[in-house]
Design a protein around this motif. Structure first.
Motif, short mmCIF file in Angstrom:
data_model
loop_
_atom_site.label_atom_id
_atom_site.label_comp_id
_atom_site.label_asym_id
_atom_site.label_seq_id
_atom_site.Cartn_x
_atom_site.Cartn_y
_atom_site.Cartn_z
N VAL A 1 -18.24 8.37 -36.66
CA VAL A 1 -19.47 8.12 -37.39
C VAL A 1 -19.14 8.09 -38.88
O VAL A 1 -18.54 9.03 -39.40
CB VAL A 1 -20.52 9.21 -37.10
N ASP A 2 -19.52 7.00 -39.52
CA ASP A 2 -19.31 6.87 -40.96
C ASP A 2 -20.67 6.74 -41.64
O ASP A 2 -21.65 6.28 -41.05
CB ASP A 2 -18.46 5.64 -41.28
N PHE A 3 -20.73 7.13 -42.92
CA PHE A 3 -21.95 7.05 -43.70
C PHE A 3 -21.70 6.20 -44.94
O PHE A 3 -20.60 6.22 -45.49
CB PHE A 3 -22.41 8.45 -44.13
N VAL A 4 -22.69 5.50 -45.37
CA VAL A 4 -22.57 4.67 -46.57
C VAL A 4 -23.34 5.37 -47.68
O VAL A 4 -24.51 5.68 -47.54
CB VAL A 4 -23.15 3.26 -46.32
N GLY B 1 -21.31 3.61 -53.76
CA GLY B 1 -20.83 2.32 -53.27
C GLY B 1 -19.62 2.44 -52.38
O GLY B 1 -18.75 1.57 -52.38
N ARG B 2 -19.52 3.49 -51.59
CA ARG B 2 -18.37 3.64 -50.70
C ARG B 2 -18.80 4.23 -49.37
O ARG B 2 -19.91 4.74 -49.23
CB ARG B 2 -17.27 4.48 -51.33
N ILE B 3 -17.92 4.16 -48.40
CA ILE B 3 -18.18 4.66 -47.06
C ILE B 3 -17.62 6.08 -46.96
O ILE B 3 -16.47 6.33 -47.31
CB ILE B 3 -17.54 3.75 -46.01
N LEU B 4 -18.42 6.99 -46.45
CA LEU B 4 -18.00 8.39 -46.32
C LEU B 4 -17.83 8.72 -44.84
O LEU B 4 -18.53 8.20 -43.99
CB LEU B 4 -19.08 9.32 -46.91
N GLY B 5 -16.98 9.66 -44.54
CA GLY B 5 -16.85 10.16 -43.20
C GLY B 5 -15.56 9.72 -42.54
O GLY B 5 -14.61 9.28 -43.18
N GLY B 6 -15.53 9.90 -41.23
CA GLY B 6 -14.45 9.52 -40.31
C GLY B 6 -13.05 9.43 -40.91
O GLY B 6 -12.34 10.41 -41.03
N SER B 7 -12.57 8.24 -41.28
CA SER B 7 -11.18 8.06 -41.70
C SER B 7 -11.08 7.97 -43.22
O SER B 7 -11.95 7.47 -43.88
CB SER B 7 -10.62 6.79 -41.08
N GLU B 8 -9.98 8.43 -43.72
CA GLU B 8 -9.73 8.41 -45.17
C GLU B 8 -8.66 7.39 -45.49
O GLU B 8 -7.88 7.56 -46.39
CB GLU B 8 -9.28 9.81 -45.62
N GLU B 9 -8.61 6.28 -44.75
CA GLU B 9 -7.53 5.31 -44.90
C GLU B 9 -7.70 4.43 -46.13
O GLU B 9 -6.79 3.75 -46.52
CB GLU B 9 -7.49 4.43 -43.65
N GLU B 10 -8.80 4.37 -46.73
CA GLU B 10 -9.01 3.43 -47.83
C GLU B 10 -8.47 3.91 -49.11
O GLU B 10 -8.40 4.82 -49.70
CB GLU B 10 -10.48 3.12 -47.97
#
Length: 127
Positions: free
Chosen positions: A110-113, A118-127
């Protein structure tokens, strides 16, 4: 006969101790009671008719209020039923079952915006 000379009426007017009489009008006849009684009867009859009309209107309004209360009670029951249906349809167990019926699968992550950042939070930190 006497020694007194006879007096004539024309020679000397006679004075009397009585006041002079005059013709007096007869008093006005007493007014009839019929107009007064008719006025009283009219007022009484008008009062009775007004009371009857008011009482009838109050009865009509009472029936209208009773009908409105029945309608209100019926609408409140319908609202309560609809609120229960919405709460039941929004429960997590029902939502999960409906999603499975539609062929949906559980998300792996589950990811949150965040719109502020202006970024996606949660799950993976690959960015």
């Amino acid at each position: 006969m006497s020694a007194m000379p006879a007096r004539t009426a024309a020679a000397e007017p006679r004075r009397s101790w009585r006041p002079r009489l005059q013709v007096v009008r007869s008093p006005a006849p007493a007014r009839s009671l019929v107009p007064y009684l008719l006025l009283c009867a009219t007022i009484l009859l008008g009062s009775l008719v007004a009371a009857l009309v008011i009482n009838t209107q109050m009865a009509v309004d009472a029936y209208a209020i009773q009908d409105s209360q029945r309608t209100l009670n019926r609408l409140l029951e319908t609202e309560t039923s609809l609120v229960q249906d919405v709460e039941q349809a929004g429960s997590p167990a029902v939502l999960q079952r409906r999603a499975e019926e539609l062929g949906m699968e559980r998300a792996e992550r589950v990811d949150f915006v965040s719109l502020r950042e202006g970024r996606i939070l949660g799950g993976s930190e690959e960015e």
